[in-house]
Design an enzyme around this catalytic site. Structure first.
Site, PDB file in Angstrom:
ATOM      1  N   ASP A  54       0.727  -1.267   0.053  1.00 42.78           N
ATOM      2  CA  ASP A  54      -0.067  -0.034   0.054  1.00 42.78           C
ATOM      3  C   ASP A  54       0.619   0.972   0.065  1.00 42.78           C
ATOM      4  OD1 ASP A  54      -1.661   1.959   0.530  1.00 42.78           O
ATOM      5  OD2 ASP A  54      -2.802   1.083   2.229  1.00 42.78           O
ATOM      6  N   ASN A  81       2.921   2.430 -10.836  1.00 44.00           N
ATOM      7  CA  ASN A  81       1.456   2.296 -11.600  1.00 44.00           C
ATOM      8  C   ASN A  81       0.324   2.966 -10.560  1.00 44.00           C
ATOM      9  OD1 ASN A  81      -0.633   1.494 -13.472  1.00 44.00           O
ATOM     10  ND2 ASN A  81      -1.062  -0.111 -11.774  1.00 44.00           N
ATOM     11  N   SER A 132       2.066   8.300 -15.782  1.00 46.94           N
ATOM     12  CA  SER A 132       1.269   9.459 -15.582  1.00 46.94           C
ATOM     13  C   SER A 132      -0.023   9.349 -16.233  1.00 46.94           C
ATOM     14  CB  SER A 132       2.193  10.586 -16.050  1.00 46.94           C
ATOM     15  OG  SER A 132       1.902  11.892 -16.310  1.00 46.94           O
ATOM     16  N   TYR A 146      -6.759  15.648  -9.828  1.00 49.60           N
ATOM     17  CA  TYR A 146      -6.084  14.790 -10.636  1.00 49.60           C
ATOM     18  C   TYR A 146      -4.774  15.235 -11.480  1.00 49.60           C
ATOM     19  CZ  TYR A 146      -5.178  10.362 -13.531  1.00 49.60           C
ATOM     20  OH  TYR A 146      -4.605   9.433 -14.118  1.00 49.60           O
ATOM     21  N   LYS A 150      -0.875  14.713 -11.314  1.00 51.15           N
ATOM     22  CA  LYS A 150      -0.019  14.245 -12.425  1.00 51.15           C
ATOM     23  C   LYS A 150       0.897  15.001 -13.073  1.00 51.15           C
ATOM     24  CE  LYS A 150      -1.513   9.893 -12.507  1.00 51.15           C
ATOM     25  NZ  LYS A 150      -0.870   8.899 -12.240  1.00 51.15           N
TER      26      LYS A 150
END
Length: 278
Positions: A54, A81, A132, A146, A150
């Site tokens: 985690d 990922n 990304s 978000y 990124k």
């Protein structure tokens, strides 16, 4: 010697597809996930270790790394990922969800990377592949948080690459766009549904949803397996190339951002994604 890869977020989507692809091509795979009990059969594949990691739990990061070394002896590639996306108006999003967005998409990625860097430095070899998004290149309404996470990932990855190049460690960035075969959209929708709606934004949200529906209808339906092939190329091409656009649907937007002037880019994006109200 058989090479070994550690991949985070392998329960679904890009992570699971990448674990299957690397295993099929003869790699040792440390397939990590928050809940190993949710494994969809990866543990049945040869040379695949499924273990808990985690990204918000440093102890689990260190444990997965140690378990992988015991099983396979070394790690050659790290694929960061694990991640998720918040969808909704910024003002409607609770502060704790903002913190979680960055804790998973950025700070967790940093913690995993930090844990593996001493191993890579000792070997003067290693490749880090950070996943990304097109949302790390251009922005869209309703995904500001978000995008922020990124964009930060992209900046961190590029700067880190300069620090590590002299140590034989490469950093790659893979930028996927819309992929239908992941659970990303499902979680994003759940997160949005939990947010408290502010009446002033209701017309904007409705119009934005229509814009996103049009974008989804027009895009090519890339799969997680398609993205896994790009991740494999980034991990194995032995070049100093940094960025890999992984799906065709975002290429026009990436080109607008990277190959045109600021004024041209903003005009292009506003015409394409600004909701029409009233």
């Amino acid at each position: 010697m058989t090479q070994t890869i550690l991949i985070t977020g392998c329960s679904t989507g890009f992570g699971q597809a990448s674990a299957r692809l690397f295993a099929a091509r003869g790699w040792n795979v440390i397939a990590t996930m928050r809940r190993p009990e949710a494994d969809a059969g990866l543990s049945n594949l040869p040379n695949v270790l499924v273990t808990r990691l985690d990204v918000q739990d440093p102890a689990s990061i260190n444990s997965a790394f140690a378990e992988g070394l015991v099983r396979f002896g070394q790690i050659d590639v790290l694929v960061n990922n694990a991640g998720f996306g918040l969808f909704g108006v910024f003002e409607e999003t609770a502060r704790e969800k903002v913190l979680e967005q960055f804790a998973v998409n950025l700070f967790g990625l940093m913690d995993v990377t930090r844990a593996l860097l001493p191993h890579f430095r000792a070997r003067r070899a290693g490749t880090i592949v950070n996943i990304s998004s097109g949302a790390g290149v251009f922005t869209l309404p309703m995904i500001s948080l978000y995008c922020a996470s990124k964009f930060a990932l992209e900046g961190f990855s590029e700067a880190l690459s300069y620090e590590l190049a002299g140590l034989g460690i490469g950093v790659k960035i893979v930028e996927p766009g819309g992929v239908t075969s992941t659970s990303f959209g499902q979680r994003s929708g759940t997160e949005a549904a939990a947010a408290a709606a502010i009446p002033d934004y209701v017309p904007f949200v409705a119009a934005s949803n229509a814009v996103f529906a049009d974008l989804r209808a027009a895009r090519a339906n890339a799969t997680s397996e398609d993205v896994a092939e790009v991740i494999y190329a980034a991990a194995t091409d032995r070049t100093d190339r940094m960025r890999y656009v992984a799906t065709d649907d975002i290429k026009p937007l990436v080109a607008a951002r990277r190959e045109t002037s600021e004024a041209e880019y903003l005009a292009f994006m506003r015409a394409r994604v600004t909701p029409k109200l009233g």
